[in-house]
Design a protein around this motif. Structure first.
Motif, PDB file in Angstrom:
ATOM      1  N   PRO A  56       0.801  -1.233   0.000  1.00  0.00           N
ATOM      2  CA  PRO A  56       0.000   0.000   0.000  1.00  0.00           C
ATOM      3  C   PRO A  56       0.827   1.275   0.000  1.00  0.00           C
ATOM      4  N   GLY A  57       2.090   1.213   0.437  1.00  0.00           N
ATOM      5  CA  GLY A  57       2.923   2.408   0.359  1.00  0.00           C
ATOM      6  C   GLY A  57       3.107   2.906  -1.060  1.00  0.00           C
ATOM      7  N   ALA A  58       2.944   2.003  -2.045  1.00  0.00           N
ATOM      8  CA  ALA A  58       3.068   2.384  -3.451  1.00  0.00           C
ATOM      9  C   ALA A  58       1.881   3.218  -3.938  1.00  0.00           C
ATOM     10  N   LEU A  59       0.827   3.328  -3.128  1.00  0.00           N
ATOM     11  CA  LEU A  59      -0.366   4.052  -3.563  1.00  0.00           C
ATOM     12  C   LEU A  59      -0.166   5.558  -3.619  1.00  0.00           C
ATOM     13  N   VAL A  60       0.977   6.053  -3.158  1.00  0.00           N
ATOM     14  CA  VAL A  60       1.261   7.488  -3.302  1.00  0.00           C
ATOM     15  C   VAL A  60       1.826   7.812  -4.681  1.00  0.00           C
ATOM     16  N   ASP A  61       2.060   6.798  -5.505  1.00  0.00           N
ATOM     17  CA  ASP A  61       2.666   6.990  -6.825  1.00  0.00           C
ATOM     18  C   ASP A  61       1.807   7.915  -7.684  1.00  0.00           C
ATOM     19  N   PRO A  62       2.410   8.848  -8.422  1.00  0.00           N
ATOM     20  CA  PRO A  62       1.626   9.750  -9.275  1.00  0.00           C
ATOM     21  C   PRO A  62       0.916   9.058 -10.428  1.00  0.00           C
ATOM     22  N   ALA A  63       1.235   7.790 -10.703  1.00  0.00           N
ATOM     23  CA  ALA A  63       0.527   7.056 -11.750  1.00  0.00           C
ATOM     24  C   ALA A  63      -0.894   6.708 -11.344  1.00  0.00           C
ATOM     25  N   LEU A  64      -1.238   6.928 -10.071  1.00  0.00           N
ATOM     26  CA  LEU A  64      -2.573   6.619  -9.577  1.00  0.00           C
ATOM     27  C   LEU A  64      -3.385   7.901  -9.408  1.00  0.00           C
ATOM     28  N   GLY A  65      -4.659   7.827  -9.783  1.00  0.00           N
ATOM     29  CA  GLY A  65      -5.598   8.932  -9.584  1.00  0.00           C
ATOM     30  C   GLY A  65      -6.702   8.507  -8.642  1.00  0.00           C
ATOM     31  N   TRP A  66      -7.316   9.474  -7.957  1.00  0.00           N
ATOM     32  CA  TRP A  66      -8.240   9.153  -6.868  1.00  0.00           C
ATOM     33  C   TRP A  66      -9.523   9.961  -6.930  1.00  0.00           C
ATOM     34  N   GLU A  67     -10.604   9.297  -6.510  1.00  0.00           N
ATOM     35  CA  GLU A  67     -11.895   9.972  -6.333  1.00  0.00           C
ATOM     36  C   GLU A  67     -12.598   9.315  -5.142  1.00  0.00           C
ATOM     37  N   GLN A  68     -12.869  10.107  -4.113  1.00  0.00           N
ATOM     38  CA  GLN A  68     -13.583   9.548  -2.957  1.00  0.00           C
ATOM     39  C   GLN A  68     -15.068   9.521  -3.254  1.00  0.00           C
ATOM     40  N   LEU A  69     -15.678   8.350  -3.081  1.00  0.00           N
ATOM     41  CA  LEU A  69     -17.105   8.179  -3.374  1.00  0.00           C
ATOM     42  C   LEU A  69     -17.958   8.383  -2.131  1.00  0.00           C
ATOM     43  N   ASP A  70     -17.503   7.888  -0.991  1.00  0.00           N
ATOM     44  CA  ASP A  70     -18.155   8.141   0.293  1.00  0.00           C
ATOM     45  C   ASP A  70     -17.130   7.881   1.389  1.00  0.00           C
ATOM     46  N   GLU A  71     -17.575   7.799   2.608  1.00  0.00           N
ATOM     47  CA  GLU A  71     -16.658   7.717   3.741  1.00  0.00           C
ATOM     48  C   GLU A  71     -15.779   6.479   3.699  1.00  0.00           C
ATOM     49  N   ARG A  72     -16.239   5.396   3.067  1.00  0.00           N
ATOM     50  CA  ARG A  72     -15.474   4.151   3.062  1.00  0.00           C
ATOM     51  C   ARG A  72     -15.288   3.557   1.661  1.00  0.00           C
ATOM     52  N   THR A  73     -15.500   4.351   0.640  1.00  0.00           N
ATOM     53  CA  THR A  73     -15.390   3.854  -0.728  1.00  0.00           C
ATOM     54  C   THR A  73     -14.645   4.866  -1.587  1.00  0.00           C
ATOM     55  N   VAL A  74     -13.686   4.361  -2.372  1.00  0.00           N
ATOM     56  CA  VAL A  74     -12.823   5.222  -3.188  1.00  0.00           C
ATOM     57  C   VAL A  74     -12.650   4.588  -4.560  1.00  0.00           C
ATOM     58  N   ARG A  75     -12.607   5.430  -5.588  1.00  0.00           N
ATOM     59  CA  ARG A  75     -12.278   4.952  -6.935  1.00  0.00           C
ATOM     60  C   ARG A  75     -10.830   5.310  -7.234  1.00  0.00           C
ATOM     61  N   VAL A  76     -10.068   4.311  -7.727  1.00  0.00           N
ATOM     62  CA  VAL A  76      -8.675   4.534  -8.072  1.00  0.00           C
ATOM     63  C   VAL A  76      -8.464   4.212  -9.539  1.00  0.00           C
ATOM     64  N   THR A  77      -7.636   4.988 -10.219  1.00  0.00           N
ATOM     65  CA  THR A  77      -7.206   4.675 -11.581  1.00  0.00           C
ATOM     66  C   THR A  77      -5.694   4.486 -11.578  1.00  0.00           C
ATOM     67  N   PHE A  78      -5.232   3.652 -12.489  1.00  0.00           N
ATOM     68  CA  PHE A  78      -3.808   3.338 -12.590  1.00  0.00           C
ATOM     69  C   PHE A  78      -3.404   3.443 -14.046  1.00  0.00           C
ATOM     70  N   GLN A  79      -2.441   4.309 -14.317  1.00  0.00           N
ATOM     71  CA  GLN A  79      -1.929   4.512 -15.674  1.00  0.00           C
ATOM     72  C   GLN A  79      -0.560   3.870 -15.783  1.00  0.00           C
ATOM     73  N   ASN A  80      -0.438   2.868 -16.650  1.00  0.00           N
ATOM     74  CA  ASN A  80       0.870   2.270 -16.936  1.00  0.00           C
ATOM     75  C   ASN A  80       1.058   2.290 -18.442  1.00  0.00           C
ATOM     76  N   GLY A  81       1.917   3.179 -18.909  1.00  0.00           N
ATOM     77  CA  GLY A  81       2.070   3.345 -20.348  1.00  0.00           C
ATOM     78  C   GLY A  81       0.788   3.848 -20.963  1.00  0.00           C
ATOM     79  N   ARG A  82       0.345   3.186 -22.007  1.00  0.00           N
ATOM     80  CA  ARG A  82      -0.864   3.645 -22.699  1.00  0.00           C
ATOM     81  C   ARG A  82      -2.143   3.096 -22.088  1.00  0.00           C
ATOM     82  N   ARG A  83      -2.033   2.248 -21.091  1.00  0.00           N
ATOM     83  CA  ARG A  83      -3.218   1.610 -20.517  1.00  0.00           C
ATOM     84  C   ARG A  83      -3.613   2.268 -19.205  1.00  0.00           C
ATOM     85  N   ARG A  84      -4.907   2.476 -19.073  1.00  0.00           N
ATOM     86  CA  ARG A  84      -5.462   3.078 -17.857  1.00  0.00           C
ATOM     87  C   ARG A  84      -6.609   2.191 -17.383  1.00  0.00           C
TER      88      ARG A  84
END
Length: 280
Positions: A167-195
């Motif tokens: 989980p320490g890797a979750l600070v990487d700038p390749a990840l994007g975040w959107e909080q949905l509610d108090e206990r739910t979050v959407r994460v995106t991961f960009q590696n090269g051309r794939r998201r």
């Protein structure tokens, strides 16, 4: 040819084939360890978490990641029960896996038994490309896949491993975040051309308890890949070397006719920042 001679030849062929598939895994692991090491990072500190949604911040603190350098690699082993299709008997299995995070790499090798025969499964993800091979009785490749859809799915799996086991890797700038509610979050991961994307679910103890993605395809009986919702609920968090990780998990595809649990997993060992390949 006598029955004994025929059996000996079959077993000899089995041994050679098994070694061949495992040797591919071993070679990929050696290559990954042979890449130039990245410079050690500074320990993860509270300011590094500032851009993360509150549930993720709490999870990182709870996991033991804060105050430690970001993980460079992780090695873990599972015992598993795998299911070929809904209603099929369970196949006992063991697996070993290495993940590397500077240049996202995932190398996974599993041994199982199907219809009483040994089965080897080898997944390799490196340089944004993926392959998957399934060999039965060390003689026949039932599955030999590559291509865009597999690479997208394996990118999701890399994100899944990162969330649960590094989980320490979750600070990487390749990840994007959107909080949905108090206990739910959407994460995106960009590696090269794939998201790819997933929804993370946390409990009241600030543990990550489920990962849900629509970007990972299932392998169907006809050999094609088709995307169904994929989830990996986990439980039984335990501490290893000061880090808390889940030790039991389930892999599920949401088929139109109902959820298909294709695997249950129990973590047997885990180690971070392994200096070199560990003999099996």
């Amino acid at each position: 040819m006598t029955r004994t001679t025929a059996l000996w030849l079959l077993l000899s062929t089995f041994g050679a084939g098994c070694t061949s598939l495992e040797s591919q895994f071993d070679a990929k692991v050696r290559t990954a360890f042979g890449a130039p090491p990245t410079a050690p990072s500074a320990p993860l500190a509270e300011p590094d978490l500032a851009h993360l949604p509150a549930p993720v911040q709490r999870y990182l603190r709870r996991s033991g990641a804060v105050g430690r350098a970001r993980v460079q690699n992780v090695r873990f082993e599972f015992e598993a029960r795998m299911f070929r299709k809904p209603g099929a008997d369970a196949m006992p299995a063991t697996s070993i896996q290495y993940n590397f995070f500077a240049n996202p790499t995932r190398l996974f090798f599993m041994k199982a038994r199907m219809f009483g025969l040994p089965v080897g499964v080898f997944h390799a993800y490196a340089r944004e490309a993926a392959t998957m091979r399934v060999r039965v009785a060390s003689l026949v490749d039932m599955v030999d896949l590559a291509g865009e859809e597999l690479a997208i799915g394996e990118t999701v799996t890399v994100l899944n491993d990162m969330c649960f086991f590094a989980p320490g890797a979750l600070v990487d700038p390749a990840l994007g975040w959107e909080q949905l509610d108090e206990r739910t979050v959407r994460v995106t991961f960009q590696n090269g051309r794939r998201r790819v994307a997933a929804v993370l679910h946390f409990n009241e103890r600030d543990e990550l308890v489920n990962f849900v993605s629509d970007d990972r395809a299932a392998l169907l009986d006809d050999g094609t890949l088709h995307r169904y919702r994929w989830s990996t609920p986990v439980e039984d968090y335990r501490e290893f070397d000061g880090r808390r990780v889940p030790t039991r998990g389930t892999a599920i595809y949401a088929y139109p006719e109902g959820d298909f649990v294709y695997g249950t997993f129990v973590l047997k060992s885990i180690a971070w920042d392994v200096p070199t390949t560990t003999p099996r």
